[in-house]
Design an enzyme around this catalytic site. Structure first.
Site, PDB file in Angstrom:
ATOM      1  N   CYS A  82       0.968  -5.748  -1.025  1.00 30.68           N
ATOM      2  CA  CYS A  82       1.191  -5.185   0.074  1.00 30.68           C
ATOM      3  C   CYS A  82       1.886  -6.106   1.364  1.00 30.68           C
ATOM      4  O   CYS A  82       3.135  -6.149   1.180  1.00 30.68           O
ATOM      5  CB  CYS A  82       0.038  -4.577   0.345  1.00 30.68           C
ATOM      6  SG  CYS A  82       0.190  -2.986   1.433  1.00 30.68           S
ATOM      7  N   HIS A 180      -2.667  -2.774  -4.025  1.00 25.39           N
ATOM      8  CA  HIS A 180      -3.623  -3.905  -3.966  1.00 25.39           C
ATOM      9  C   HIS A 180      -4.365  -3.891  -5.235  1.00 25.39           C
ATOM     10  O   HIS A 180      -5.375  -2.842  -5.331  1.00 25.39           O
ATOM     11  CB  HIS A 180      -4.690  -3.175  -2.855  1.00 25.39           C
ATOM     12  CG  HIS A 180      -3.987  -3.314  -1.391  1.00 25.39           C
ATOM     13  ND1 HIS A 180      -4.362  -4.355  -0.507  1.00 25.39           N
ATOM     14  CD2 HIS A 180      -3.361  -2.526  -0.743  1.00 25.39           C
ATOM     15  CE1 HIS A 180      -3.843  -4.145   0.463  1.00 25.39           C
ATOM     16  NE2 HIS A 180      -3.188  -2.876   0.411  1.00 25.39           N
ATOM     17  N   GLU A 182      -6.427  -6.045  -6.289  1.00 26.50           N
ATOM     18  CA  GLU A 182      -7.705  -6.600  -5.725  1.00 26.50           C
ATOM     19  C   GLU A 182      -8.667  -5.638  -5.651  1.00 26.50           C
ATOM     20  O   GLU A 182     -10.078  -5.568  -5.571  1.00 26.50           O
ATOM     21  CB  GLU A 182      -7.681  -7.617  -4.896  1.00 26.50           C
ATOM     22  CG  GLU A 182      -7.478  -7.302  -3.304  1.00 26.50           C
ATOM     23  CD  GLU A 182      -6.134  -6.549  -3.112  1.00 26.50           C
ATOM     24  OE1 GLU A 182      -5.234  -6.685  -3.929  1.00 26.50           O
ATOM     25  OE2 GLU A 182      -5.834  -6.244  -1.993  1.00 26.50           O
TER      26      GLU A 182
HETATM   27  N1  GLN Z   1       1.576  -1.862   6.683  1.00 25.71           N
HETATM   28  C1  GLN Z   1       1.030  -3.283   6.457  1.00 25.71           C
HETATM   29  C2  GLN Z   1       2.031  -4.403   6.926  1.00 25.71           C
HETATM   30  O1  GLN Z   1       2.965  -3.907   7.509  1.00 25.71           O
HETATM   31  C3  GLN Z   1       0.694  -3.536   5.048  1.00 25.71           C
HETATM   32  C4  GLN Z   1      -0.557  -2.996   4.767  1.00 25.71           C
HETATM   33  C5  GLN Z   1      -1.318  -3.517   3.776  1.00 25.71           C
HETATM   34  O2  GLN Z   1      -1.287  -4.841   3.385  1.00 25.71           O
HETATM   35  N2  GLN Z   1      -2.545  -2.707   3.256  1.00 25.71           N
HETATM   36  O3  GLN Z   1       1.963  -5.494   6.928  1.00 25.71           O
END
Ligand code: GLN
Length: 201
Positions: A82, A180, A182
């Site tokens: 992410c 994610h 995890e």
């Molecule tokens: N929107 C977040 C960002 O720009 C990422 C979201 C996340 O890691 N759950 O870093």
């Protein structure tokens, strides 16, 4: 096969504990990385989900951004989920003013891409290297708009308006997912990364 080195988890911000737990459930030894000296002691790195703008600012504040770039350039295996995917992207869209990344994967990643439709959702992703689909958790997740020649697409979103969007990529020693693992209670992505690390050690 070579032993797996200590896996660092970048601990500037984000869900560090969950990644350590998932890695340790696969038999890895982990360590938190907040300073350049700690980065030197690990053989591979996980960059967690969280907020990439905050991670970038803190990495600058802690003098970690350039050491991170150097280690990645030198071949340290890294996995970003992410916000971590954003950190490993060579190019980003919809970043904050001046937002920098570590880079390493030749891909264009759009921040908060799924978030424009719905903040969080779950969905199955068929991944190269896994026998059955991975039940993935997406939280204001990025997607990959495009990859360069060196990067291999490992998975795409499967349902809804975003079906077909790239959500998992590998380029040599670097792995990234929009979702994610995890938080999924399924350690197969972490195991895949550890296999990658072993293969490169
Ligand atoms: N929107 C977040 C960002 O720009 C990422 C979201 C996340 O890691 N759950 O870093």
């Amino acid at each position: 096969m070579a032993a797996v080195p200590t896996i660092g988890v970048l601990a500037l911000q984000g869900d560090v504990r969950e990644h350590r737990r998932a890695l340790e459930s696969c038999g890895a030894t982990t360590a938190v990385v907040r300073r350049p000296e700690e980065l030197e002691r690990v053989g591979a790195l996980v960059i967690p989900g969280g907020e990439s703008t905050t991670m970038w600012r803190l990495a600058r504040t802690f003098d970690l951004l350039d050491p991170l770039r150097k280690r990645v350039e030198q071949g340290m295996p890294a996995y970003g989920s992410c916000a971590g995917m954003i950190m490993l992207a060579d190019h980003i869209l919809d970043g904050a003013e001046g937002q920098e990344t570590i880079g390493g994967i030749d891909m264009l990643v759009r921040r908060n891409a799924f978030g424009r439709q719905v903040d969080s959702f779950e969905g199955d992703v068929r991944m190269t290297g896994l026998d059955t689909p991975f039940h993935a958790v997406f939280i204001r997740a990025p997607w990959v708009e495009s990859v360069g020649e060196g990067a291999e697409v490992l998975g795409r979103a499967e349902s809804g308006d975003s079906a077909g969007r790239i959500v998992a990529v590998r380029q040599g020693h670097l792995l990234a997912t929009s979702f994610h693992p995890e938080l999924a209670g399924d350690p197969r992505i972490h195991a895949l990364f550890l296999e990658m690390v072993k293969g490169l050690s």
